[in-house]
Design an enzyme around this catalytic site. Structure first.
Site, PDB file in Angstrom:
ATOM      1  N   LYS A 179     156.414  29.890  62.059  1.00 30.49           N
ATOM      2  CA  LYS A 179     156.193  30.113  60.512  1.00 30.49           C
ATOM      3  C   LYS A 179     155.225  31.726  60.430  1.00 30.49           C
ATOM      4  O   LYS A 179     154.276  31.760  60.746  1.00 30.49           O
ATOM      5  CB  LYS A 179     155.013  29.156  60.071  1.00 30.49           C
ATOM      6  CG  LYS A 179     154.879  29.307  58.616  1.00 30.49           C
ATOM      7  CD  LYS A 179     153.546  28.957  58.122  1.00 30.49           C
ATOM      8  CE  LYS A 179     152.569  29.781  58.279  1.00 30.49           C
ATOM      9  NZ  LYS A 179     152.951  31.247  57.653  1.00 30.49           N
ATOM     10  N   GLU A 253     144.454  33.227  69.328  1.00 31.53           N
ATOM     11  CA  GLU A 253     144.321  34.692  69.349  1.00 31.53           C
ATOM     12  C   GLU A 253     143.864  35.079  67.954  1.00 31.53           C
ATOM     13  O   GLU A 253     144.474  35.298  66.734  1.00 31.53           O
ATOM     14  CB  GLU A 253     145.665  35.403  69.491  1.00 31.53           C
ATOM     15  CG  GLU A 253     146.328  35.065  70.923  1.00 31.53           C
ATOM     16  CD  GLU A 253     145.773  35.724  72.292  1.00 31.53           C
ATOM     17  OE1 GLU A 253     144.584  36.129  72.044  1.00 31.53           O
ATOM     18  OE2 GLU A 253     146.202  35.151  73.194  1.00 31.53           O
ATOM     19  N   CYS A 287     144.096  44.235  65.967  1.00 34.25           N
ATOM     20  CA  CYS A 287     142.884  43.053  66.513  1.00 34.25           C
ATOM     21  C   CYS A 287     141.896  43.860  67.345  1.00 34.25           C
ATOM     22  O   CYS A 287     141.019  43.399  67.470  1.00 34.25           O
ATOM     23  CB  CYS A 287     143.477  41.862  66.833  1.00 34.25           C
ATOM     24  SG  CYS A 287     144.805  42.011  68.017  1.00 34.25           S
ATOM     25  N   GLU A 383     135.058  42.648  60.899  1.00 32.31           N
ATOM     26  CA  GLU A 383     136.137  43.016  61.018  1.00 32.31           C
ATOM     27  C   GLU A 383     136.941  43.630  59.875  1.00 32.31           C
ATOM     28  O   GLU A 383     136.989  42.855  58.811  1.00 32.31           O
ATOM     29  CB  GLU A 383     137.237  41.984  61.643  1.00 32.31           C
ATOM     30  CG  GLU A 383     138.694  42.910  62.062  1.00 32.31           C
ATOM     31  CD  GLU A 383     139.873  41.722  62.697  1.00 32.31           C
ATOM     32  OE1 GLU A 383     139.821  40.533  62.203  1.00 32.31           O
ATOM     33  OE2 GLU A 383     140.264  41.989  63.621  1.00 32.31           O
TER      34      GLU A 383
HETATM   35  P1  NAD Z   1     145.584  35.229  58.600  1.00 36.41           P
HETATM   36  O1  NAD Z   1     144.672  34.233  59.350  1.00 36.41           O
HETATM   37  O2  NAD Z   1     145.203  35.070  57.063  1.00 36.41           O
HETATM   38  O3  NAD Z   1     147.139  34.599  58.629  1.00 36.41           O
HETATM   39  C1  NAD Z   1     147.893  34.378  59.819  1.00 36.41           C
HETATM   40  C2  NAD Z   1     148.624  33.405  59.922  1.00 36.41           C
HETATM   41  O4  NAD Z   1     148.202  32.208  59.738  1.00 36.41           O
HETATM   42  C3  NAD Z   1     149.590  33.433  58.613  1.00 36.41           C
HETATM   43  O5  NAD Z   1     151.075  33.085  59.153  1.00 36.41           O
HETATM   44  C4  NAD Z   1     149.050  32.716  57.842  1.00 36.41           C
HETATM   45  O6  NAD Z   1     150.085  32.249  56.690  1.00 36.41           O
HETATM   46  C5  NAD Z   1     148.758  31.591  58.306  1.00 36.41           C
HETATM   47  N1  NAD Z   1     147.373  30.901  58.210  1.00 36.41           N
HETATM   48  C6  NAD Z   1     146.316  31.209  57.396  1.00 36.41           C
HETATM   49  N2  NAD Z   1     145.419  30.234  56.914  1.00 36.41           N
HETATM   50  C7  NAD Z   1     146.089  29.145  57.938  1.00 36.41           C
HETATM   51  C8  NAD Z   1     145.440  27.766  58.003  1.00 36.41           C
HETATM   52  N3  NAD Z   1     144.434  27.282  57.510  1.00 36.41           N
HETATM   53  N4  NAD Z   1     146.206  26.879  58.872  1.00 36.41           N
HETATM   54  C9  NAD Z   1     147.513  27.523  59.227  1.00 36.41           C
HETATM   55  N5  NAD Z   1     147.904  28.578  59.210  1.00 36.41           N
HETATM   56  C10 NAD Z   1     147.053  29.447  58.395  1.00 36.41           C
HETATM   57  O7  NAD Z   1     145.483  36.501  59.152  1.00 36.41           O
HETATM   58  P2  NAD Z   1     146.162  37.899  58.679  1.00 36.41           P
HETATM   59  O8  NAD Z   1     145.500  38.345  57.696  1.00 36.41           O
HETATM   60  O9  NAD Z   1     147.531  37.749  58.490  1.00 36.41           O
HETATM   61  O10 NAD Z   1     146.053  38.733  60.108  1.00 36.41           O
HETATM   62  C11 NAD Z   1     144.994  39.659  60.259  1.00 36.41           C
HETATM   63  C12 NAD Z   1     144.291  38.926  61.248  1.00 36.41           C
HETATM   64  O11 NAD Z   1     144.890  38.561  62.599  1.00 36.41           O
HETATM   65  C13 NAD Z   1     143.169  39.750  61.746  1.00 36.41           C
HETATM   66  O12 NAD Z   1     141.888  38.949  61.779  1.00 36.41           O
HETATM   67  C14 NAD Z   1     143.623  40.127  63.125  1.00 36.41           C
HETATM   68  O13 NAD Z   1     142.450  40.651  63.799  1.00 36.41           O
HETATM   69  C15 NAD Z   1     144.207  38.983  63.776  1.00 36.41           C
HETATM   70  N6  NAD Z   1     144.963  39.402  64.592  1.00 36.41           N
HETATM   71  C16 NAD Z   1     144.583  38.839  66.130  1.00 36.41           C
HETATM   72  C17 NAD Z   1     145.498  39.125  67.154  1.00 36.41           C
HETATM   73  C18 NAD Z   1     145.123  38.699  68.442  1.00 36.41           C
HETATM   74  O14 NAD Z   1     145.936  38.696  69.582  1.00 36.41           O
HETATM   75  N7  NAD Z   1     143.798  38.306  68.871  1.00 36.41           N
HETATM   76  C19 NAD Z   1     146.436  39.969  67.018  1.00 36.41           C
HETATM   77  C20 NAD Z   1     146.884  40.372  65.717  1.00 36.41           C
HETATM   78  C21 NAD Z   1     146.029  39.984  64.665  1.00 36.41           C
END
Ligand code: NAD
Length: 477
Positions: A179, A253, A287, A383
């Site tokens: 997804k 992650e 991240c 962040e």
């Molecule tokens: P986000 O958490 O809003 O969304 C990430 C994904 O999760 C999307 O597909 C979203 O639709 C889904 N999602 C959101 N809430 C959900 C829930 N309650 N249940 C299930 N799915 C859900 O994050 P974003 O804004 O898309 O991405 C940025 C974030 O990702 C930043 O905080 C960044 O640091 C983190 N990130 C972490 C890593 C790592 O490896 N640690 C890598 C890249 C990004």
């Protein structure tokens, strides 16, 4: 400019199917704010269909693929991704603003490279071993696929972060519901096309872009055996609560706020030359970006000047231009969020460069530096996920480590020093899942992941395969 890209169908059970409720999302070009495509968007009904397909596929022809055959399919999958690397790299840059010079590597080359690595691990996999029992007889230890995997990915590095889940899952013999988020839905469909060409049986990989609700539905679906999530710490906590209640394994992650610790013997030319790749990769939407720069008081002005001058000289522009070093952010909402942090920073610290919004369309924010930042300030603790750096002074090494570790997060980090032993000693003291000395780069064969609020579990390396396998011990005499 290329034509309008339309992806009206989801990929479920080896077929292209329209979303049950007709969901769709516009795909917006980060550099212009203009719509350049549309994608089918999954609702909970579509998630149900995708999970059902993945469950059926678990006991279908795929179950008969041994490690060597799975390796063959993954090699073909890797070759398919690599063949389309230019198209994929361009698409991602248009979707999320990633400079094309970076996208060519991380969206274009890395996915095939990572998949090839897991193909080789699959080929060498020991599926079972026999262990003599101390009380007579023996135990056959069988390693089996954990089952149906829910892979949920963010928009910032949509290709490698998906492959870091898909490749080990398929190597282990699992089936997957991927997804991706709406912002980068288009590039995700390439996985479906490549999977079909590589000979993955129907239902083994399903691609269903969707929003938060679809993601939450997938996480708690009774047909899912394991969750692999990359995204924000907030969403990770919500997912962890659900998977904890369900006792369902999950890899999380999450976010970061990593340090760049400049020791007093650091080579500042090297530090400045690598500032972009270490502290502001992908316009700060990374991240592990080392956005908290810790500078020794004895060289504080020098470090602030190096950071300020380097950041002020960065070429901001069209992400499709190879000369661009900083592109736009992914969306208007992200731009707004980052500008709010910049406004906050003006009240918490001293702005040395940037701080504005370039006079052009698209979701740009000027690369920005704040000096004299107290590590307890919100801009140092939260962040920001944009091109904003903080510089904080320290008096001695112990204080530097204390500041480095005074964070909810623990994902990345970099140490700058001319003394290799000192670099290693400092790296060992930083509370984090990964640390670089005089550079920072993920390696396909080494585990990547965080501690504290940066997550649970590891991806990449042999460690990245383990969560997709479950052992069964068969005692016999
Ligand atoms: P986000 O958490 O809003 O969304 C990430 C994904 O999760 C999307 O597909 C979203 O639709 C889904 N999602 C959101 N809430 C959900 C829930 N309650 N249940 C299930 N799915 C859900 O994050 P974003 O804004 O898309 O991405 C940025 C974030 O990702 C930043 O905080 C960044 O640091 C983190 N990130 C972490 C890593 C790592 O490896 N640690 C890598 C890249 C990004």
């Amino acid at each position: 400019m290329p034509e309008h890209l339309e992806r009206p169908a989801l990929y479920i059970d080896g077929a292209w199917v329209a979303p049950v409720k007709g969901g769709s999302a516009d795909i917006v070009e980060a550099a212009t704010g203009e719509v350049f495509g549309a994608s089918a968007l999954a609702d909970t009904d579509d998630i149900d269909l995708a999970v059902a397909a993945a469950r059926r596929a678990l006991t279908g022809p795929w179950a008969g693929f041994g490690p060597a055959e799975r390796a063959g399919v993954l090699e073909a999958f890797a070759a398919g991704l690599t063949a389309r690397r230019k198209e994929i790299a361009t698409l991602v840059s248009r979707e999320n603003g990633m400079p094309i010079s970076l996208s060519q590597v991380v969206s274009g080359i890395a996915p095939g490279f990572i998949t090839g690595y897991y193909a080789r691990l699959a080929a060498g996999m020991v599926a079972e071993d026999v262990r003599p029992s101390p009380t007579g007889g023996e135990t056959l230890v069988v390693r089996q696929p954990v089952g149906v995997v829910a892979a949920i990915t963010p928009w910032n590095y949509p290709q490698p972060l998906a492959v870091m889940k898909l490749a080990p899952a398929l190597a282990a013999g699992c089936t997957v519901v991927l997804k991706p988020p709406p912002e980068t839905a288009l590039d995700a469909f390439v996985f479906a096309e490549v999977a079909a060409e590589a000979g993955l049986p129907p239902g083994v990989l399903n691609v269903v872009p969707g929003g938060r609700e679809a993601g939450a539905h997938l996480v708690e679906h009774p047909g899912v055996d394991k969750v692999a999530f990359t995204g924000s710490t907030g969403a990770g906590r919500a997912i962890g609560e659900t998977t904890g209640r369900l006792l369902r394994p999950a890899t999380l992650e999450l976010g970061g706020k990593s340090v760049s610790l400049v020791a007093d013997d650091a080579d500042l030319d090297l530090f400045a030359a690598r500032l972009l790749e270490v502290s502001l990769p992908n316009n700060g939407q990374t991240c592990h970006a080392a956005t908290r720069i810790l500078a020794p008081r004895s060289r504080y002005d020098e470090v602030v000047a190096a950071v300020t001058d380097t950041v002020a000289a960065l070429r901001v522009g069209d992400p499709l231009d190879r000369e661009t070093q900083v592109g736009p952010l992914v969306s208007a909402a992200q731009q707004q969020r980052v500008l709010e942090y910049v406004a906050l920073g003006r009240s918490e610290a001293r702005l040395t460069t940037g701080g504005g919004r370039p006079d052009r369309p698209g979701w740009f924010v000027e690369p920005t530096v704040f000096a004299d930042v107290d590590n307890r300030a919100r801009i140092a603790q939260e962040e920001i996920f944009g091109p904003v750096l903080c510089v904080t002074p320290y008096d001695d090494e112990d204080q530097a480590i204390a500041i480095a570790n005074d964070s909810d997060f623990g994902l990345g980090g970099v140490v700058w020093t001319s003394d290799a032993d000192r670099g290693l000693a400092l790296a060992r003291r930083i509370e984090s899942g990964t640390v670089g000395v005089n550079h920072y780069e993920l390696h396909v064969n080494a585990p990547f992941g965080g501690i504290k609020a940066s997550g649970v579990g590891r991806e990449l390396g042999p460690e990245g395969l383990e969560p997709y396998l479950v052992t069964k011990s068969i005692y016999r005499r």
